[in-house]
Design an enzyme around this catalytic site. Sequence first.
Site, PDB file in Angstrom:
ATOM      1  N   GLY A  47      36.743  39.509  33.636  1.00 13.13           N
ATOM      2  CA  GLY A  47      36.825  38.632  34.793  1.00 13.13           C
ATOM      3  C   GLY A  47      35.463  38.513  35.440  1.00 13.13           C
ATOM      4  O   GLY A  47      34.544  39.277  35.123  1.00 13.13           O
ATOM      5  N   GLN A  52      29.270  37.220  42.043  1.00 14.69           N
ATOM      6  CA  GLN A  52      28.501  37.949  41.029  1.00 14.69           C
ATOM      7  C   GLN A  52      27.397  37.102  40.404  1.00 14.69           C
ATOM      8  O   GLN A  52      26.450  37.656  39.845  1.00 14.69           O
ATOM      9  CB  GLN A  52      29.427  38.478  39.925  1.00 14.69           C
ATOM     10  CG  GLN A  52      30.356  39.592  40.411  1.00 14.69           C
ATOM     11  CD  GLN A  52      31.207  40.098  39.273  1.00 14.69           C
ATOM     12  OE1 GLN A  52      32.240  39.522  38.958  1.00 14.69           O
ATOM     13  NE2 GLN A  52      30.771  41.167  38.629  1.00 14.69           N
ATOM     14  N   CYS A 100      32.653  47.023  35.576  1.00 15.28           N
ATOM     15  CA  CYS A 100      32.292  45.784  36.279  1.00 15.28           C
ATOM     16  C   CYS A 100      30.933  45.328  35.762  1.00 15.28           C
ATOM     17  O   CYS A 100      30.035  46.150  35.576  1.00 15.28           O
ATOM     18  CB  CYS A 100      32.217  46.063  37.777  1.00 15.28           C
ATOM     19  SG  CYS A 100      31.777  44.622  38.764  1.00 15.28           S
ATOM     20  N   LEU A 101      30.800  44.023  35.553  1.00 14.72           N
ATOM     21  CA  LEU A 101      29.527  43.500  35.059  1.00 14.72           C
ATOM     22  C   LEU A 101      28.403  43.704  36.085  1.00 14.72           C
ATOM     23  O   LEU A 101      27.236  43.676  35.719  1.00 14.72           O
ATOM     24  CB  LEU A 101      29.664  42.018  34.708  1.00 14.72           C
ATOM     25  CG  LEU A 101      30.637  41.716  33.555  1.00 14.72           C
ATOM     26  CD1 LEU A 101      30.804  40.209  33.381  1.00 14.72           C
ATOM     27  CD2 LEU A 101      30.185  42.365  32.249  1.00 14.72           C
ATOM     28  N   HIS A 142      40.785  43.694  41.242  1.00 12.58           N
ATOM     29  CA  HIS A 142      39.352  43.940  41.078  1.00 12.58           C
ATOM     30  C   HIS A 142      38.543  42.688  41.417  1.00 12.58           C
ATOM     31  O   HIS A 142      37.578  42.747  42.191  1.00 12.58           O
ATOM     32  CB  HIS A 142      39.067  44.403  39.641  1.00 12.58           C
ATOM     33  CG  HIS A 142      37.621  44.592  39.342  1.00 12.58           C
ATOM     34  ND1 HIS A 142      37.071  45.839  39.060  1.00 12.58           N
ATOM     35  CD2 HIS A 142      36.590  43.710  39.281  1.00 12.58           C
ATOM     36  CE1 HIS A 142      35.761  45.688  38.858  1.00 12.58           C
ATOM     37  NE2 HIS A 142      35.441  44.404  38.983  1.00 12.58           N
ATOM     38  N   GLU A 143      38.951  41.549  40.848  1.00 15.91           N
ATOM     39  CA  GLU A 143      38.183  40.310  41.057  1.00 15.91           C
ATOM     40  C   GLU A 143      38.252  39.851  42.509  1.00 15.91           C
ATOM     41  O   GLU A 143      37.250  39.421  43.080  1.00 15.91           O
ATOM     42  CB  GLU A 143      38.667  39.200  40.117  1.00 15.91           C
ATOM     43  CG  GLU A 143      38.443  39.480  38.637  1.00 15.91           C
ATOM     44  CD  GLU A 143      37.052  39.969  38.291  1.00 15.91           C
ATOM     45  OE1 GLU A 143      36.075  39.547  38.940  1.00 15.91           O
ATOM     46  OE2 GLU A 143      36.936  40.804  37.381  1.00 15.91           O
ATOM     47  N   HIS A 146      35.946  41.485  44.950  1.00 15.88           N
ATOM     48  CA  HIS A 146      34.575  40.940  45.000  1.00 15.88           C
ATOM     49  C   HIS A 146      34.427  39.907  46.115  1.00 15.88           C
ATOM     50  O   HIS A 146      33.350  39.759  46.688  1.00 15.88           O
ATOM     51  CB  HIS A 146      34.216  40.265  43.668  1.00 15.88           C
ATOM     52  CG  HIS A 146      33.763  41.214  42.600  1.00 15.88           C
ATOM     53  ND1 HIS A 146      32.602  41.942  42.689  1.00 15.88           N
ATOM     54  CD2 HIS A 146      34.305  41.525  41.398  1.00 15.88           C
ATOM     55  CE1 HIS A 146      32.455  42.673  41.584  1.00 15.88           C
ATOM     56  NE2 HIS A 146      33.475  42.441  40.785  1.00 15.88           N
TER      57      HIS A 146
HETATM   58 NI    NI Z   1      33.649  43.319  38.872  1.00 16.29          NI
END
Ligand code: NI
Length: 174
Positions: A47, A52, A100-101, A142-143, A146
């Site tokens: 995701g 991000q 997480c990226l 999670h998304e 953000h």
């Molecule tokens: Ni993330």
Amino acid sequence: MTIKSVLKMGEPLLLDVAQKVEQFNTRELDDLIQDMQDTMAVLEGAGLAAPQIGVSLQVVIFGFEENQRYPDADEVPFTILINPELTPLSDEKEEGWEGCLSVPGMRGMVPRYRQLRYQGFDQYGGVIEREVDGFHARVVQHECDHLQGILYPMRIKDFRTFGFTDVLFPGEEG
Ligand code: NI
């Protein structure tokens, strides 16, 4: 095809509360979503949230069939979700591994609601409403975190579970 660089933890924008999208079905929104899709695909993320890639708007994308970063996870349908609202369907939480990226090379155990309803819009302003559980519910939480300026390490209860992916899971990528 535009691959954006993903902001990493420490970047102040990742801690901001994102703005709601006011207009749907616009060129700007389509371009943003295309950039997010291209970036997520190249990095094999499960995701990605707009902040991000440096855009502080309430837009997330997620979903995958098979994901090298999460080889044991169930399939999650590809979803574009805008201005999301999450409603837990019970108080029950479960712990699970997340990465997480924006926190590359690391994993940690994060408690999340097991079952929830999410509502929001697609890029055309169509309503999305689903009740989900398990990994699908985890990815959405999670998304959407953000969009509130929350990164998963801020949710970890036991920091003994926080570490480098190659040490925690030798042989796996990511
Ligand atoms: Ni993330």
